[in-house]
Design a protein around this motif. Structure first.
Motif, PDB file in Angstrom:
ATOM      1  N   MET A 182       0.538  -1.299  -0.135  1.00 47.04           N
ATOM      2  CA  MET A 182      -0.141  -0.623   0.241  1.00 47.04           C
ATOM      3  C   MET A 182       0.793   0.815  -0.505  1.00 47.04           C
ATOM      4  SD  MET A 182      -2.905   1.267   2.901  1.00 47.04           S
ATOM      5  CE  MET A 182      -1.727   1.383   4.561  1.00 47.04           C
ATOM      6  N   TYR A 183       1.521   1.157   0.931  1.00 48.25           N
ATOM      7  CA  TYR A 183       2.748   2.257   0.296  1.00 48.25           C
ATOM      8  C   TYR A 183       2.802   3.033  -0.491  1.00 48.25           C
ATOM      9  CZ  TYR A 183       2.216   3.029   6.203  1.00 48.25           C
ATOM     10  OH  TYR A 183       2.015   3.295   7.254  1.00 48.25           O
ATOM     11  N   THR A 184       3.723   1.685  -0.910  1.00 50.25           N
ATOM     12  CA  THR A 184       4.399   1.244  -2.607  1.00 50.25           C
ATOM     13  C   THR A 184       4.309   1.884  -3.482  1.00 50.25           C
ATOM     14  OG1 THR A 184       5.991   0.032  -1.568  1.00 50.25           O
ATOM     15  CG2 THR A 184       6.530   0.539  -3.485  1.00 50.25           C
ATOM     16  N   LEU A 185       2.643   2.022  -3.313  1.00 48.74           N
ATOM     17  CA  LEU A 185       1.536   1.886  -4.474  1.00 48.74           C
ATOM     18  C   LEU A 185       0.963   3.588  -4.490  1.00 48.74           C
ATOM     19  CD1 LEU A 185      -0.434  -0.715  -5.355  1.00 48.74           C
ATOM     20  CD2 LEU A 185       1.819  -0.327  -6.650  1.00 48.74           C
ATOM     21  N   ALA A 186       1.534   3.948  -3.609  1.00 49.72           N
ATOM     22  CA  ALA A 186       0.530   5.366  -2.355  1.00 49.72           C
ATOM     23  C   ALA A 186       1.544   6.515  -2.711  1.00 49.72           C
ATOM     24  CB  ALA A 186       0.092   5.235  -1.414  1.00 49.72           C
ATOM     25  N   GLY A 187       2.967   5.415  -3.436  1.00 48.97           N
ATOM     26  CA  GLY A 187       4.229   6.880  -3.359  1.00 48.97           C
ATOM     27  C   GLY A 187       4.946   7.152  -2.005  1.00 48.97           C
ATOM     28  N   ALA A 245      15.165   3.270   0.665  1.00 50.88           N
ATOM     29  CA  ALA A 245      15.793   3.079   1.456  1.00 50.88           C
ATOM     30  C   ALA A 245      15.218   1.401   2.211  1.00 50.88           C
ATOM     31  CB  ALA A 245      16.839   3.578   2.392  1.00 50.88           C
ATOM     32  N   LYS A 246      14.504   1.638   3.011  1.00 48.14           N
ATOM     33  CA  LYS A 246      14.123   0.320   4.063  1.00 48.14           C
ATOM     34  C   LYS A 246      13.515  -0.507   3.012  1.00 48.14           C
ATOM     35  CE  LYS A 246      12.270   2.212   7.657  1.00 48.14           C
ATOM     36  NZ  LYS A 246      12.634   4.236   8.097  1.00 48.14           N
ATOM     37  N   VAL A 298       7.041   4.585   6.109  1.00 45.58           N
ATOM     38  CA  VAL A 298       6.494   6.029   5.719  1.00 45.58           C
ATOM     39  C   VAL A 298       7.963   6.233   5.389  1.00 45.58           C
ATOM     40  CG1 VAL A 298       5.473   7.312   5.600  1.00 45.58           C
ATOM     41  CG2 VAL A 298       4.237   5.454   6.652  1.00 45.58           C
ATOM     42  N   ALA A 299       8.080   6.722   4.534  1.00 41.15           N
ATOM     43  CA  ALA A 299       9.348   8.153   4.186  1.00 41.15           C
ATOM     44  C   ALA A 299       9.266   9.265   5.481  1.00 41.15           C
ATOM     45  CB  ALA A 299       9.284   8.575   2.690  1.00 41.15           C
ATOM     46  N   ASN A 300      10.670  10.017   5.461  1.00 34.02           N
ATOM     47  CA  ASN A 300      10.706  10.791   6.304  1.00 34.02           C
ATOM     48  C   ASN A 300       9.933  10.403   7.620  1.00 34.02           C
ATOM     49  OD1 ASN A 300      12.777  11.599   4.379  1.00 34.02           O
ATOM     50  ND2 ASN A 300      10.206  12.688   3.428  1.00 34.02           N
ATOM     51  N   ASP A 301       9.655   9.199   8.041  1.00 40.66           N
ATOM     52  CA  ASP A 301       8.806   8.488   9.071  1.00 40.66           C
ATOM     53  C   ASP A 301       9.493   9.583  10.486  1.00 40.66           C
ATOM     54  OD1 ASP A 301       6.639   8.215  11.104  1.00 40.66           O
ATOM     55  OD2 ASP A 301       6.207   6.572  10.120  1.00 40.66           O
ATOM     56  N   SER A 302       9.159  10.030  12.078  1.00 40.08           N
ATOM     57  CA  SER A 302       9.574   9.886  12.706  1.00 40.08           C
ATOM     58  C   SER A 302       9.560   8.527  13.869  1.00 40.08           C
ATOM     59  CB  SER A 302       9.094  11.644  13.632  1.00 40.08           C
ATOM     60  OG  SER A 302       8.194  11.269  13.342  1.00 40.08           O
ATOM     61  N   PHE A 303      10.230   8.260  14.767  1.00 41.46           N
ATOM     62  CA  PHE A 303      10.366   7.651  15.671  1.00 41.46           C
ATOM     63  C   PHE A 303       9.880   7.959  17.423  1.00 41.46           C
ATOM     64  CE2 PHE A 303      11.512   5.409  11.765  1.00 41.46           C
ATOM     65  CZ  PHE A 303      10.735   4.544  11.945  1.00 41.46           C
ATOM     66  N   HIS A 304       9.949   8.635  17.655  1.00 41.56           N
ATOM     67  CA  HIS A 304       8.906   9.425  18.509  1.00 41.56           C
ATOM     68  C   HIS A 304       8.355   8.531  19.699  1.00 41.56           C
ATOM     69  CE1 HIS A 304      11.000  12.920  17.712  1.00 41.56           C
ATOM     70  NE2 HIS A 304       9.971  13.479  16.351  1.00 41.56           N
ATOM     71  N   VAL A 305       7.440   7.840  19.488  1.00 43.07           N
ATOM     72  CA  VAL A 305       6.174   7.291  19.854  1.00 43.07           C
ATOM     73  C   VAL A 305       7.097   5.200  20.121  1.00 43.07           C
ATOM     74  CG1 VAL A 305       4.599   5.275  20.034  1.00 43.07           C
ATOM     75  CG2 VAL A 305       4.623   7.739  18.725  1.00 43.07           C
ATOM     76  N   ARG A 306       8.175   5.077  19.100  1.00 43.93           N
ATOM     77  CA  ARG A 306       8.467   4.211  19.071  1.00 43.93           C
ATOM     78  C   ARG A 306      10.254   4.334  20.951  1.00 43.93           C
ATOM     79  NH1 ARG A 306      13.880   1.447  16.482  1.00 43.93           N
ATOM     80  NH2 ARG A 306      13.130  -1.074  16.531  1.00 43.93           N
ATOM     81  N   ALA A 307      10.627   5.159  20.391  1.00 41.77           N
ATOM     82  CA  ALA A 307      11.412   6.315  21.738  1.00 41.77           C
ATOM     83  C   ALA A 307      10.684   5.862  23.418  1.00 41.77           C
ATOM     84  CB  ALA A 307      11.975   7.291  20.931  1.00 41.77           C
TER      85      ALA A 307
END
Ligand code: GDP
Length: 308
Positions: A53-58, A63-64, A68-77
């Motif tokens: 879905m993310y790929t077809l949505a652009g 890289a991974k 999602v491109a340029n995502d942040s990881f605040h929740v994970r931290a």
């Protein structure tokens, strides 16, 4: 041309991006693997459906190959600071997808319905059908015991030896609405360049899918995920060996025995073509490593050209 594509995650997503550039996206019905779905932090996560879905949505992180491109990881931290399990990386925007999916599932919608809502909201024109709305879980047997697929794949980075693979819940699962009809009415069915054991295997294990592939009048074609005797990426080699399959295009052909009208293999594996043709499968030899967008599109064209 009505096309059905059986898809895993990263390999399938690249191929599908090429396919929707050469075919009308609304004529491409994607049947996605849910065997590597998981629950984390109370969230229902469907990694393969989301990668496609993310790929077809652009929006995919190129890289991974997932997330999602340029995502942040605040929740994970923050979850890590709370001592929660963070082996499976979820970005903040990605978490919104899982929150929404989980909320809608709890409201009583099926995974098919939620997936259709999500892909529509993200502007994806191709229908994405999960293989089943029921719970199916791919489990990996290692010398240390059985692991959930994502424990093996992400947490243990595919390190342990693989002794066996099973699709828990597949036998009593019901195929998702629309899957069998789509296969029966398709002109072309594509088994994407995906892991035959952990991506396509679970879809084929859902009762009714194999029969539909055998019965359909559609041209059934697979793209090999194996090039030059090795997987392009990921643990396909280990998993194929565990299933008694040779790590070669011959092994891929065996995994899909009785199903294929054509198999698309790499020029490096051209020598196998004669052996395979002797089994009655037509073989297309081309460059199947999707190093860039141009190759994704060219491969999709070659696959469609294999149809009579
Ligand atoms: P996963 O859920 O991310 O493992 O998704 P897939 O099963 O769809 O993708 C992994 C498979 O795709 C591996 O078996 C790879 O060998 C294969 N793969 C990845 N990139 C390519 C490529 O460029 N060409 C081909 N032919 N196969 C690829």
């Amino acid at each position: 041309l009505k096309i059905v594509a059986l898809a895993g995650g990263t390999g399938a997503a690249k191929f599908l991006r090429g396919l929707v550039a050469v075919a009308d996206p609304s004529d491409v019905t994607i049947v996605g693997n849910t065997g590597d779905d998981l629950e984390l932090w109370g969230l229902s996560i469907s990694p393969d459906l989301d990668t496609v879905m993310y790929t077809l949505a652009g929006r995919v992180d190129e890289a991974k190959g997932w997330g999602v491109a340029n995502d942040s990881f605040h929740v994970r931290a923050a979850m890590a600071r709370l001592g929660c399990d963070t082996f499976f990386a979820l970005g903040d925007e990605d978490i919104a997808t899982h929150l929404h999916r989980t909320e809608r599932l709890r409201a009583g919608l099926t995974l098919s319905q939620v997936t259709d809502e999500l892909r529509t909201k993200l502007g994806v024109r191709s229908p994405i059908l999960p293989m089943s709305d029921d719970r199916v879980r791919t489990r990996v047997k290692t010398p240390g015991g059985w692991l959930d697929f994502q424990e093996f794949f992400v947490r243990d980075r595919c390190g342990p030896d693989v002794v066996d693979v099973r699709y828990e819940g597949a036998e009593r699962s019901r195929v998702a609405p629309g899957v069998i009809e789509a296969i029966h009415t398709a002109d072309v069915v594509i088994l994407c360049p995906s892991n035959p054991v952990s991506s396509v295997g679970p879809i084929l294990a859902v009762p009714g899918v194999l029969g539909a592939l055998v019965e359909t009048t559609a041209h059934v074609v697979a793209v090999s995920p194996i090039v030059g005797g090795a997987a392009v990426s990921g643990p396909a080699a280990k998993m194929m060996r565990a299933k008694g399959l040779e790590v070669s295009v011959a092994g891929v052909a065996r995994a899909y025995e009785g199903l294929l009208d054509a198999l698309v293999v790499d020029t490096r594996d051209g020598a196998f073509a004669e052996d395979l043709r002797a089994t009655g499968t037509s073989v297309v030899v081309t460059d199947i490593v999707m190093a860039d967008r141009t190759r994704e599109i060219a491969l999709a064209q070659d696959v469609l050209k294999s149809a009579p």
